[in-house]
Design an enzyme around this catalytic site. Structure first.
Site, PDB file in Angstrom:
ATOM      1  CD  GLU A 141       0.182   1.346   3.106  1.00 27.70           C
ATOM      2  OE1 GLU A 141      -0.876   2.046   2.971  1.00 27.70           O
ATOM      3  OE2 GLU A 141       1.049   0.214   3.279  1.00 27.70           O
ATOM      4  CB  SER A 194       1.497  -1.467   5.402  1.00 21.45           C
ATOM      5  OG  SER A 194       3.217  -2.299   6.605  1.00 21.45           O
ATOM      6  CG  ASP A 195       6.182   2.024   1.639  1.00 22.04           C
ATOM      7  OD1 ASP A 195       7.797   1.345   2.141  1.00 22.04           O
ATOM      8  OD2 ASP A 195       6.099   2.281   1.013  1.00 22.04           O
ATOM      9  CD1 TRP A 196       9.907   2.512   8.247  1.00 18.16           C
ATOM     10  CD2 TRP A 196      10.662   0.220   7.084  1.00 18.16           C
ATOM     11  NE1 TRP A 196      10.889   2.175   8.264  1.00 18.16           N
ATOM     12  CE2 TRP A 196      11.798   0.765   8.419  1.00 18.16           C
ATOM     13  CE3 TRP A 196      11.847  -0.419   6.613  1.00 18.16           C
ATOM     14  CZ2 TRP A 196      12.990   0.255   8.976  1.00 18.16           C
ATOM     15  CZ3 TRP A 196      12.391  -0.987   6.764  1.00 18.16           C
ATOM     16  CH2 TRP A 196      13.327  -0.489   7.981  1.00 18.16           C
ATOM     17  N   GLY A 197       6.336   0.955   8.238  1.00 18.61           N
ATOM     18  CA  GLY A 197       5.832   2.043   9.381  1.00 18.61           C
ATOM     19  C   GLY A 197       4.542   2.589   9.285  1.00 18.61           C
TER      20      GLY A 197
END
Length: 812
Positions: free
Chosen positions: A328, A361-364
């Protein structure tokens, strides 16, 4: 000797006096205690400094056998995630506890498992799997304070295999899936063949290069125990200031979609049977590439019909290819957090586009709802919204286990239904089975010897050759002759790193301490390439550094240019991506403009510009000062020889602009499919590019001038090579609906392209199919419609040799 004795006597006398004073003192002297920070230790192990930019060079190399072959599988059939779980995966899912399921949904970065000495910390690994049953790991250790600046496939495999071995013995005893950003090959593994940046691959207009990059990336990744490639980007290049434009396939939805499709076929193929393949992950869904101000992760405001018309098609093509996973988007779209959006991640991605695979998800990004965007009260609230509103399966956490902890709490308190957790965990477990992780969880040692094979390197060089875009060549100043005295200026001329860019060795590319040493034997600079062609040392002055500021020899350039037959300026940009790469303007450092202008004003020497940059910087008056301009983008570590070959006429360039090259900042968001009546006056247009040959085109032939739904027409044009060199000629077919009632039509839309080698004196007929359905568009009511009217078919728009034929589009 007497002097020495005297000093000794004086010293003894002085010492006796001091000792007497100390003995008579009320407070006898003691060694003072001064608190200092000691060298850090962890369990008795001495730790590395926090800032350790010059890590040890990994001395290991793969064997890199010259050639190899791998088993063949059917890649033409559709192979992708199914809507239903296999019965054994369903049984496994039902056997897991809530804690085990929550663990499968988190992905931690590799630095969590690196000790303070920069080496693997098995104690931390055992704890994480026992306590939290972690399902996935990502990242390259060199980005996370590892001892080694980049890992050979042998070392990388030992790292992943160690983690895998512990995962199979601890916690839920389910194998992990290991993911890595593989933007242009397995770019974090030493010796792996790195390809030109994706924007360069797009410039080739040759789908084979997208496929080959994916195929070799998968094989090299699997050799190191990596099963998941966070690639390709299906983002459409909408703002040229954006730092990640070089990572995608240009500004056209059709071109991007075709490149994405073939990239996934290369990466993934028949991944359910072929153990040299990985799971591809198309990203970033959706709107990431359209920040209003061009800065990374900034707000994107996109009308829904525009989104569906221009940004969704490459993702749809990815899903049609069978892509196993989707990532995402960072940030927000139209002021809504993407990661918790029902409209984006359920209605659009799952329902309308039909994606059945794993969404990561993308990072964090889950935590960012609380920390960054302020769209959640706390982390648990962010997890609750993400699970109940969206369709996320795995959280790239990546530094903590709060997602798992929150998920457990939310299910136990009845705020999240267990069925929602089973939905995601089922997809994750099915993905692991499809990749063969339950039967072949470890790396394949046999693949290690193929890493860096010459047959792979030559494919990277071929891609680089076809990606070079000759934009201007007045008076045939190119190609060069080996007998000419050529002056080369610019830091990018003598650097592998500067012509490769980010996502190579490290996230932001090699650091200033490493330079090209980190590439070891795997690549060459343009300087090396030119020496290889000419057999002589080059006449090279740095002149300006990679940031464009005065550097060694700046004052000598004009004098040296007067004595040269030609001068070539290589205009580069420091490797960067994401927020680190944010810039405020496309204007370059003034020192570069001033130096090139001085050479133009004070000498008669022809000027050639080589553009080796992440994005299109403003040329200003340099565009007219230069006799020739070649846009090389970021062609990678194996491009030094191809660039030299192009400059010295060993082949004729064939690259075409995959994006609009703006003149000034205000044009940074302009695409070639702007409305017909809008200004379109860029420095260079989409599709622009020339070779060294004179190629002539026949008139366009169509089998019908009436274009109706269900009745496609054939379009053909013949190209003849009137030059003296073989020409790899790309042909681009565009349409323009001259009148479209009620709705503005675009200046052009690319509908098809092809590329063929044409020998001197020979011709080739290019054949295309055009359908009425392609001419449909999304209107304000979110309906796909046709509108009757006259349509121009244009071959090679924006070229002086463009050809046009007209047909009439009917609605039925």
């Amino acid at each position: 000797m007497k002097c020495i004795k005297l000093i000794n006597i004086l010293g003894a006398t002085l010492g006796t006096g001091i000792q007497a004073q100390m003995q008579n003192s009320k407070y006898p002297a003691k060694q003072p205690i001064i608190n200092v920070v000691d060298v850090k230790k962890q369990n008795g192990v001495m730790c590395l400094p926090d800032y350790f930019p010059l890590q040890d060079y990994d001395p290991m190399r793969p064997a890199s056998i010259p050639t190899y072959s791998l088993p063949k599988f059917d890649e033409d059939k559709y192979t992708g995630p199914n809507s239903e779980l296999d019965s054994d995966i369903l049984d496994l899912l039902n056997s897991l506890s809530l804690e085990e399921k929550a663990g499968q949904m988190i992905q931690l970065q590799a630095g969590v498992f690196i000790g303070c000495d920069g080496l693997i910390n098995t104690t931390a690994i055992e704890y994480m799997f026992d306590e939290w049953k972690v399902g996935s790991i990502l990242e390259a250790t060199q980005n996370r304070r590892s001892r080694w600046n980049i890992n050979s496939p042998q070392r990388f495999a030992n790292f992943t295999n160690t983690i895998q071995d512990i995962a199979l013995k601890k916690g839920s005893k389910i194998p992990i899936i290991y993911g890595l950003d593989s933007i242009r090959g397995a770019n974090y593994i030493k010796g792996a063949t790195i390809f030109p940046a994706p924007v360069n691959i797009a410039a080739t207009f040759n789908l084979n290069h997208a496929y080959n990059c994916g195929r070799i990336s998968a094989k090299d990744s699997r050799s190191a125990g990596v099963h998941w490639a966070f690639s390709p980007l299906a983002d459409v290049n909408m703002n040229k200031i954006w730092s990640r434009n070089f990572e995608n396939f240009g500004e056209d939805p059709y071109l991007a979609g075709e490149m994405v499709y073939h990239s996934i076929k290369g990466l993934q193929g028949d991944y359910k049977n072929d153990r040299s393949k990985v799971a591809a992950c198309v990203k970033h869904f959706i709107g990431y590439s359209s920040p209003l101000n061009g800065q990374d992760r900034q707000n994107a405001q996109i009308s829904w019909n525009f989104l569906l018309e221009y940004l969704v098609p490459p993702f749809k093509r990815a899903i049609n290819s069978g892509v196993a996973t989707v990532m995402e988007n960072y940030g927000q779209l139209n002021f809504q957090s993407t990661i918790s959006s029902k409209k984006i991640l359920i209605e659009l991605l799952r329902d309308e586009l039909g994606f059945n695979g794993t969404l990561v998800s993308d990072w964090g990004e889950v935590n960012s709802q609380f920390y960054r965007y302020k769209t959640a009260f706390d982390i648990e609230d962010a997890v609750r919204m993400t699970l109940n509103n969206g369709s996320l399966d795995m959280s790239m956490t990546p530094d903590d286990v709060m997602f798992a902890k929150s998920t457990i709490n939310l299910v136990k308190s009845g705020k999240v239904d267990m069925k929602r957790i089973d939905e995601s965990v089922g997809r994750i477990l099915q993905l692991k089975k499809d990749l063969g992780l339950f039967t072949s969880p470890y790396s394949d040692p046999k693949l290690i010897d193929t890493v860096g094979s010459n047959q792979d390197v030559e494919l990277s060089r071929d891609a680089a050759r076809e990606s070079l875009i000759l934009l201007k060549n007045e008076n045939n100043v190119l190609p060069l002759s080996t007998s000419e005295k050529v002056l080369f200026v610019g830091a990018a001329f003598d650097s592998i790193s500067y012509i490769t860019g980010a996502w190579s060795q490290h996230w932001q590319g090699p650091n200033e301490f490493e330079g090209d040493k980190v590439y070891d034997i795997y690549g060459e600079s343009i300087n090396s390439g030119v020496r290889n062609i000419t057999g002589e040392d080059t006449n090279y002055i740095t002149g300006f550094d990679i940031n464009g500021f005065k550097s060694r020899g700046y004052q000598k350039v004009v004098k040296s240019a007067k004595m040269a037959d030609k001068v070539i300026f290589i205009l580069g940009e420091k490797p960067s991506t994401e927020e680190v790469g944010n810039i405020k303007t496309l204007r370059m450092a003034e020192d570069q403009y001033n130096l090139i202008k001085s050479v133009s004003d004070l000498t008669d020497t022809p000027i050639i510009l080589i553009l080796a940059q992440n994005r299109p910087f403003s040329l200003g008056e340099l565009s007219s000062e230069a006799s020739a301009i070649m846009n090389i983008g970021l062609p990678g570590p194996y491009s030094g020889i191809p660039i030299a070959e192009a400059l010295y006429g060993k082949f004729s360039p064939s690259g075409r602009q995959p994006y609009t090259y703006p003149k000034l900042d205000y044009q940074s968001s302009v695409t070639y499919y702007t409305p017909q009546w809008n200004e379109y006056d860029p420095e260079f247009s989409f599709g622009q590019g020339i070779g060294y040959n004179n190629i002539t085109y026949s008139e366009i032939l169509v089998n019908s001038t009436e274009l109706r739904p269900g009745h496609p027409i054939s379009v053909s044009v013949t190209a003849k090579n009137c030059g003296i060199m073989i020409q790899n000629e790309p042909v681009l077919m565009f349409t323009t609906q001259l009148v479209r009632r009620f709705h503005v039509s675009e200046l052009y839309r690319l509908r098809a392209f092809d590329k063929k080698l044409i020998s001197p004196g020979e011709s080739y007929t290019f054949n295309f199919i055009l359908t009425a359905e392609e001419m449909s568009f999304i209107n304000m009511d979110m309906n796909r419609v046709l509108s009757k009217g006259p349509v121009n078919i244009t071959i090679n728009a924006f070229s002086k040799d463009a050809k046009i034929a007209q047909v009439y589009l009917h609605e039925n």
